[in-house]
Design an enzyme around this catalytic site. Structure first.
Site, mmCIF file in Angstrom:
data_model
loop_
_atom_site.group_PDB
_atom_site.id
_atom_site.type_symbol
_atom_site.label_atom_id
_atom_site.label_comp_id
_atom_site.label_asym_id
_atom_site.label_seq_id
_atom_site.Cartn_x
_atom_site.Cartn_y
_atom_site.Cartn_z
ATOM 1 N N THR A 162 0.938 34.910 3.734
ATOM 2 C CA THR A 162 1.769 34.565 4.898
ATOM 3 C C THR A 162 2.572 35.784 5.356
ATOM 4 O OG1 THR A 162 1.873 32.284 4.135
ATOM 5 C CG2 THR A 162 3.562 32.970 5.701
ATOM 6 N N SER A 185 -4.327 37.483 -0.947
ATOM 7 C CA SER A 185 -3.272 36.815 -1.727
ATOM 8 C C SER A 185 -3.737 36.663 -3.171
ATOM 9 C CB SER A 185 -2.995 35.437 -1.118
ATOM 10 O OG SER A 185 -1.947 34.798 -1.802
ATOM 11 N N CYS A 188 0.487 22.311 4.193
ATOM 12 C CA CYS A 188 1.177 23.298 5.027
ATOM 13 C C CYS A 188 2.346 23.858 4.223
ATOM 14 C CB CYS A 188 1.635 22.690 6.348
ATOM 15 S SG CYS A 188 2.928 21.479 6.164
HETATM 16 N N1 PLP Z 1 -4.536 32.074 4.784
HETATM 17 C C1 PLP Z 1 -5.391 31.231 4.186
HETATM 18 C C2 PLP Z 1 -6.821 31.171 4.651
HETATM 19 C C3 PLP Z 1 -4.960 30.416 3.139
HETATM 20 O O1 PLP Z 1 -5.812 29.589 2.535
HETATM 21 C C4 PLP Z 1 -3.599 30.499 2.734
HETATM 22 C C5 PLP Z 1 -3.071 29.608 1.672
HETATM 23 O O2 PLP Z 1 -3.467 28.462 1.549
HETATM 24 C C6 PLP Z 1 -2.754 31.408 3.383
HETATM 25 C C7 PLP Z 1 -3.253 32.179 4.407
HETATM 26 C C8 PLP Z 1 -1.315 31.572 2.939
HETATM 27 O O3 PLP Z 1 -1.331 32.163 1.672
HETATM 28 P P1 PLP Z 1 -0.015 32.464 0.788
HETATM 29 O O4 PLP Z 1 0.204 31.229 -0.002
HETATM 30 O O5 PLP Z 1 -0.384 33.628 -0.084
HETATM 31 O O6 PLP Z 1 1.081 32.795 1.720
#
Ligand code: PLP
Length: 414
Positions: free
Chosen positions: A78, A205, A327
């Protein structure tokens, strides 16, 4: 609250993965032994920590074929996404940043773009998907003319569909646009070549690849100064870097690089077995997404007309899976991905996201299939016959709460 002594089978690896014990070992070492501040390298403790951070940077870069100089550590995908979009916005130009993005991006991308759109700093062009969540590259090429930034998710976090990142990056490059690739689900599962494909911003991530939570990376070409749009990024020298997290991310990337080619086919065959068992055990089961181009650990199904939250509740003690994407608030909202795919209400209502993992066993697959088949059958009977009349014991949920979700009544498997 604690996990029960026999915990449910974990099949929600798109939400997060367990930390690989080998990753945990290096993390623990960085917390307890090599605990120095990487920014305070006048002595051996700081020096060792700085070397560990540099090693991790190289490992992240190697996984996605990028220059280590362009690896910026963040608190997760994020933050990486926000940093990338802020950097793209900060580039000098006339008018708002023209962004093309798929309708199935993760909420983190959609929310960041929407925030700037409300302020008039972004104008949006949507890239639609078909019923299997696939993009049409030719359509994208036409839509990307005149845009500044193209956002593409490399693998969808709900239905697992894989996207033609290389082709889209090429289309974007020809149009003079930058590319933001959200590889949160894809990195370490499919090969990614950031340098050869000309990706501007690549998002990773750790907790999706058996690493720790709260750490990720934004990978950019080394000439790009992403710090200028943000002031600083964690791990890049200004604040005290999260050395254990960064070391964990590096080790997770190293292991994925070495093991992905062996692991992924195994996970695909387990997923296929589970899919076959569910298809034979559940009448009317529909498999969503692109069955010929999806993440090897993804199985997204719908049982039309069978409420998914009732099934997930029934499974609670046996199998941990999901109705969709959680979310950031943790609340389940109707899936924008399934809506973008044009799935009927009945398919959306009956959607279950199943994600197997590196440590899932064959036995767990067999057991999970039985539990899921039974839970769907019981929910179906309940939906057909209606709830059993219940006399609420003292302290039970209020009648009002029960009425609000009639299909949850009598879910003895909770
Ligand atoms: N993008 C995708 C495709 C994801 O699956 C996720 C988490 O579910 C995120 C972004 C956000 O990840 P993070 O939890 O590392 O902020």
């Amino acid at each position: 609250m604690r996990l029960p002594t026999t915990p449910p089978i974990y099949l929600d690896h798109h939400a997060t993965t367990p930390v690989d014990p080998r990753v945990a070992a290096v993390l623990l070492h960085a917390m307890t032994t090599a605990f120095g501040n990487a920014n305070s390298a006048e002595h051996i403790y700081g020096e060792v920590a700085a070397i560990l951070v540099a090693d991790a940077r190289r490992e992240v870069a190697e996984l996605v074929n990028a220059d280590p100089e362009g690896v910026h550590f963040t608190s997760g995908a994020t933050e990486s996404i926000r940093l990338a979009i802020a950097h793209a916005i900060a580039a000098p130009r006339h008018g708002p940043l023209r962004v093309a993005l798929t309708t199935v991006e993760h909420r983190a991308v959609l929310d960041a773009v929407a925030t700037y759109e409300r302020k008039g700093e972004v104008s949006v062009t949507w890239l639609p998907v078909d019923g299997q969540a696939r993009l049409d590259v030719a359509e994208c090429a036409a839509a990307c003319e005149g845009v500044d930034l193209v956002c593409i998710i490399a693998a969808n976090n709900e239905v697992g569909t894989l996207y033609p990142v290389e082709e889209i990056a090429e289309v974007a490059g020809r149009a003079g646009a930058r590319t933001l690739v959200d590889a949160t689900q894809a990195a370490g599962r499919i090969p990614i070549d950031a340098a050869a494909w000309g990706i501007t911003y690549l998002v990773i991530s750790a907790h999706k690849i058996y690493g720790p939570k709260g750490v990720g990376a934004l990978v950019v070409p080394p000439a790009l100064d992403v710090r200028s749009s943000h002031g600083s990024t964690p791990g890049t020298g200004d604040g005290t870097p999260n050395v254990p997290g960064i070391v964990g991310l590096g080790e997770a990337c190293r292991l994925r690089r070495l093991e992905m080619a062996d692991d992924e086919p195994c996970m695909a065959s387990q997923r296929n077995r589970l899919e076959a068992l569910l298809l034979s055990g559940i009448d009317g089961l529909v498999v969503n997404g692109d069955r010929s181009g999806r993440l090897s650990n993804n199985l997204h199904v719908s049982v039309p007309g069978v409420p998914n939250d009732a099934v997930v509740s029934r499974l609670r003690r046996h199998v941990a899976l999901s109705t969709g994407a959680a979310c950031s608030s943790g609340a389940q909202t109707p899936s924008h991905v399934l809506r973008a795919m044009g799935l009927s209400e009945a398919l959306q209502e009956g959607a279950l996201r199943i994600g197997t993992g590196k440590f899932t066993t064959d036995e767990e697959i067999e057991q999970a299939a039985q539990h899921i088949v039974q839970a769907v059958a019981a929910t179906r009977i309940m939906a057909r016959t209606g709830p059993m009349p219940v006399t609420a014991p003292a302290g039970a949920r209020s009648a009002k709460a029960v009425r609000a979700k009639p299909h949850l009544r009598g879910t003895g498997g909770l």
